[in-house]
Structure formats: C-alpha cells, structure tokens
Design a protein around this motif. Structure first.
Motif, PDB file in Angstrom:
ATOM      1  N   LEU A  23      32.426   8.947  -5.479  1.00 45.19           N
ATOM      2  CA  LEU A  23      33.765   8.403  -5.691  1.00 45.19           C
ATOM      3  C   LEU A  23      33.718   6.882  -5.820  1.00 45.19           C
ATOM      4  CD1 LEU A  23      36.775   8.931  -5.954  1.00 45.19           C
ATOM      5  CD2 LEU A  23      36.942   8.895  -3.461  1.00 45.19           C
ATOM      6  N   ASP A  24      32.888   6.239  -5.009  1.00 42.88           N
ATOM      7  CA  ASP A  24      32.728   4.784  -5.121  1.00 42.88           C
ATOM      8  C   ASP A  24      32.227   4.395  -6.516  1.00 42.88           C
ATOM      9  OD1 ASP A  24      33.601   4.149  -2.571  1.00 42.88           O
ATOM     10  OD2 ASP A  24      31.596   4.220  -1.698  1.00 42.88           O
ATOM     11  N   LYS A  25      31.294   5.175  -7.039  1.00 44.67           N
ATOM     12  CA  LYS A  25      30.747   4.877  -8.360  1.00 44.67           C
ATOM     13  C   LYS A  25      31.794   5.105  -9.443  1.00 44.67           C
ATOM     14  CE  LYS A  25      26.043   5.920  -6.880  1.00 44.67           C
ATOM     15  NZ  LYS A  25      24.951   6.915  -6.866  1.00 44.67           N
ATOM     16  N   ALA A  26      32.594   6.148  -9.278  1.00 37.58           N
ATOM     17  CA  ALA A  26      33.678   6.397 -10.236  1.00 37.58           C
ATOM     18  C   ALA A  26      34.693   5.265 -10.182  1.00 37.58           C
ATOM     19  CB  ALA A  26      34.349   7.733  -9.928  1.00 37.58           C
ATOM     20  N   LEU A  27      34.981   4.790  -8.985  1.00 41.82           N
ATOM     21  CA  LEU A  27      35.915   3.679  -8.830  1.00 41.82           C
ATOM     22  C   LEU A  27      35.450   2.469  -9.629  1.00 41.82           C
ATOM     23  CD1 LEU A  27      38.174   1.978  -7.552  1.00 41.82           C
ATOM     24  CD2 LEU A  27      36.753   1.776  -5.489  1.00 41.82           C
ATOM     25  N   HIS A  28      34.175   2.154  -9.553  1.00 39.30           N
ATOM     26  CA  HIS A  28      33.665   0.988 -10.279  1.00 39.30           C
ATOM     27  C   HIS A  28      33.765   1.179 -11.790  1.00 39.30           C
ATOM     28  CE1 HIS A  28      31.687  -2.131  -7.637  1.00 39.30           C
ATOM     29  NE2 HIS A  28      32.272  -1.314  -6.780  1.00 39.30           N
ATOM     30  N   LEU A  69      41.985   5.452  -6.845  1.00 37.85           N
ATOM     31  CA  LEU A  69      43.031   4.504  -6.460  1.00 37.85           C
ATOM     32  C   LEU A  69      43.223   4.487  -4.944  1.00 37.85           C
ATOM     33  CD1 LEU A  69      45.850   5.069  -9.123  1.00 37.85           C
ATOM     34  CD2 LEU A  69      44.440   3.024  -8.831  1.00 37.85           C
ATOM     35  N   ASP A  70      43.167   5.662  -4.329  1.00 36.18           N
ATOM     36  CA  ASP A  70      43.278   5.724  -2.866  1.00 36.18           C
ATOM     37  C   ASP A  70      42.131   4.954  -2.211  1.00 36.18           C
ATOM     38  OD1 ASP A  70      45.546   7.309  -3.050  1.00 36.18           O
ATOM     39  OD2 ASP A  70      44.448   9.196  -2.834  1.00 36.18           O
ATOM     40  N   ARG A  71      40.936   5.118  -2.759  1.00 38.54           N
ATOM     41  CA  ARG A  71      39.781   4.401  -2.228  1.00 38.54           C
ATOM     42  C   ARG A  71      39.944   2.889  -2.440  1.00 38.54           C
ATOM     43  NH1 ARG A  71      34.618   5.896  -0.914  1.00 38.54           N
ATOM     44  NH2 ARG A  71      35.778   7.659  -0.071  1.00 38.54           N
ATOM     45  N   TYR A  72      40.452   2.535  -3.594  1.00 37.28           N
ATOM     46  CA  TYR A  72      40.674   1.128  -3.923  1.00 37.28           C
ATOM     47  C   TYR A  72      41.646   0.483  -2.935  1.00 37.28           C
ATOM     48  CZ  TYR A  72      42.088  -2.924  -6.762  1.00 37.28           C
ATOM     49  OH  TYR A  72      42.363  -4.184  -7.211  1.00 37.28           O
ATOM     50  N   ALA A  73      42.651   1.238  -2.516  1.00 39.74           N
ATOM     51  CA  ALA A  73      43.647   0.715  -1.578  1.00 39.74           C
ATOM     52  C   ALA A  73      43.045   0.408  -0.211  1.00 39.74           C
ATOM     53  CB  ALA A  73      44.795   1.708  -1.426  1.00 39.74           C
ATOM     54  N   GLU A  74      41.881   0.965   0.065  1.00 40.19           N
ATOM     55  CA  GLU A  74      41.233   0.762   1.360  1.00 40.19           C
ATOM     56  C   GLU A  74      40.382  -0.492   1.396  1.00 40.19           C
ATOM     57  OE1 GLU A  74      38.885   4.230   1.867  1.00 40.19           O
ATOM     58  OE2 GLU A  74      40.599   5.611   1.942  1.00 40.19           O
ATOM     59  N   ARG A  75      40.155  -1.116   0.239  1.00 41.82           N
ATOM     60  CA  ARG A  75      39.219  -2.236   0.186  1.00 41.82           C
ATOM     61  C   ARG A  75      39.630  -3.251  -0.865  1.00 41.82           C
ATOM     62  NH1 ARG A  75      34.093   1.192  -1.214  1.00 41.82           N
ATOM     63  NH2 ARG A  75      35.087   2.400   0.437  1.00 41.82           N
ATOM     64  N   GLY A  76      39.004  -4.409  -0.844  1.00 40.96           N
ATOM     65  CA  GLY A  76      39.201  -5.421  -1.876  1.00 40.96           C
ATOM     66  C   GLY A  76      40.655  -5.823  -2.059  1.00 40.96           C
ATOM     67  N   PRO A  77      41.051  -6.065  -3.321  1.00 44.99           N
ATOM     68  CA  PRO A  77      42.428  -6.481  -3.589  1.00 44.99           C
ATOM     69  C   PRO A  77      43.456  -5.493  -3.076  1.00 44.99           C
ATOM     70  CG  PRO A  77      41.045  -6.834  -5.507  1.00 44.99           C
ATOM     71  CD  PRO A  77      40.221  -6.054  -4.528  1.00 44.99           C
ATOM     72  N   GLY A  78      43.102  -4.207  -3.063  1.00 44.83           N
ATOM     73  CA  GLY A  78      44.029  -3.206  -2.583  1.00 44.83           C
ATOM     74  C   GLY A  78      44.328  -3.314  -1.098  1.00 44.83           C
ATOM     75  N   ARG A  79      43.450  -3.970  -0.356  1.00 44.93           N
ATOM     76  CA  ARG A  79      43.621  -4.119   1.092  1.00 44.93           C
ATOM     77  C   ARG A  79      44.273  -5.451   1.459  1.00 44.93           C
ATOM     78  NH1 ARG A  79      38.009  -3.858   3.933  1.00 44.93           N
ATOM     79  NH2 ARG A  79      37.953  -5.973   3.094  1.00 44.93           N
ATOM     80  N   ILE A 103      40.299 -14.392  -3.343  1.00 46.09           N
ATOM     81  CA  ILE A 103      38.920 -14.118  -2.918  1.00 46.09           C
ATOM     82  C   ILE A 103      38.459 -12.749  -3.398  1.00 46.09           C
ATOM     83  CG2 ILE A 103      37.461 -13.707  -0.898  1.00 46.09           C
ATOM     84  CD1 ILE A 103      39.104 -15.896   0.545  1.00 46.09           C
ATOM     85  N   SER A 104      39.309 -11.751  -3.237  1.00 45.63           N
ATOM     86  CA  SER A 104      38.928 -10.387  -3.609  1.00 45.63           C
ATOM     87  C   SER A 104      38.730 -10.238  -5.108  1.00 45.63           C
ATOM     88  CB  SER A 104      39.992  -9.400  -3.127  1.00 45.63           C
ATOM     89  OG  SER A 104      40.085  -9.395  -1.719  1.00 45.63           O
TER      90      SER A 104
END
Length: 204
Positions: A23-28, A69-79, A103-104
């Motif tokens: 899922l992390d790889k798909a996110l990228h 998108l759910d994973r994105y919300a947990e990290r980086g700009p989404g957080r 920064i993100s």
C-alpha cells in the motif's frame, strides 16, 4: 491495516506479500502520477504483485486509491493539520499548519506536492467519483480548521467579529497554492516565506 496476504504468484505456488508495504508503494505511485496517470501496470510493478493479487487484496483501482488516501492522511502533508490543531491559540494553529505543510511538501523522501490537490487537478470526467472524494476530504479538513477557529472566537482568542469560515478558506487556499508551487519545484525556503507572508495577514 496490518498483516500479510497470501496471493497466487505461480500456479499451485502461493506467495505472501506485505500488504502494508504494498500500500505504501501504491501511495507513492499515485502521489507521483495522480489517479488517472497511475496505470494498473505501474501499480502492480511497484507493489510487486500481479493484477489478480491486487484485486484480491484491495478490490479495484478506485478502492486501492481510497486506501492510499487513508494512509496519506496518517503521514506527511495529510498529517499536518491534526498536529497543528493541538496548538493553544488560533494563530499558533495556523502558523504551525503552514510550517508543517511547507516542510512536508518538500520532504525529499516523498514526491513533491500534495496528493489530494494534485490528483484532483488531473482527474477527468471518467474519474469524477475520485474527484468528488478528494473534494470531500479537503472540505472535511477545512471544516476541522473552521471548528477550531470558531472555538477560538468563543474563547476570546480571536475577535468576536472574526469570520471563521472565511479565515479557514483563506488558509486552505494558501496551503493548496503551496502544494501547486511545490509540485512546480518551489524550495522549502520559498514555501516558508509564503507561510510568513500569510501570517502577516492574520488578524491580531
């Protein structure tokens, strides 16, 4: 979501893969290419699985994107927003948010820009459901900020005649503009200067 899924790599030979890592790889891939720009071949190659395995573990491409998108919300700009909302004053909330976003968006370990903004800009009519989902999520984030600013007004931290809705929209517009600038190559210093300029317009 955690755990490992068993998928069929070759006939009669089951193979396990790490669903979180996939899922992390798909996110990228989505982050780099947008929803429409990311083909199934791009996704399966990056994730190290075949199409039947992708469908078995994540459903279709649209569902995979929603999970990303759910994973994105947990990290980086989404957080960035959730961290900023904990600040004690409205001014601190917005200053922290803009700094976090700057920064993100320029983190060298991630693709440039914001997934939710970039993907929405590149969605055509065929992906209207995805575009609407992205708009909904951005609206939800703006509503969270608006609620925090309304609380600040109630507490006397912001002037009673401040317009929380318009202030939240202003901040959202700045952060989305920063995302577009980052995707176009703006540096971290460039975006931090934008954040500083935006704070000069902040009331009080």
């Amino acid at each position: 979501m955690t755990g490992r899924h068993t998928v069929q790599a070759h006939k009669g030979r089951p193979r396990e893969f790490d669903a979180d890592s996939a899922l992390d790889k798909a996110l990228h891939v989505f982050w780099q290419r947008g929803y429409e720009g990311a083909s199934l071949s791009d996704l399966t190659e990056a994730m190290g699985i075949n199409r039947p395995s992708l469908y078995a573990a994540f459903g279709n491409k649209e569902e995979l994107f929603r999970r990303a998108l759910d994973r994105y919300a947990e990290r980086g700009p989404g957080r960035a927003l959730n961290e900023a909302l904990a600040e004690p004053t409205a001014r601190d909330v917005v200053a922290r948010l803009l700094k976090n976003v700057a920064i993100s968006l320029t983190d060298p370990s991630n693709p440039r820009g914001c997934l939710s903004v970039q993907a929405a800009l590149t969605c055509g009519e065929a992906s209207d459901a995805i575009k609407q989902e992205l708009c909904k999520r951005r609206a939800e984030a703006e509503q969270k900020l608006r609620a925090r600013l309304e609380r600040a007004i109630d507490e006397g931290d912001l002037s009673f005649d401040a317009d929380a809705a318009r202030l939240a929209r202003f901040v959202s517009t700045v952060t989305q503009g920063m995302s577009v600038q980052a995707a176009g190559g703006a540096s971290r210093d460039d975006l931090l200067h934008v954040a500083d300029m935006a704070m000069r317009a902040w009331p009080g």
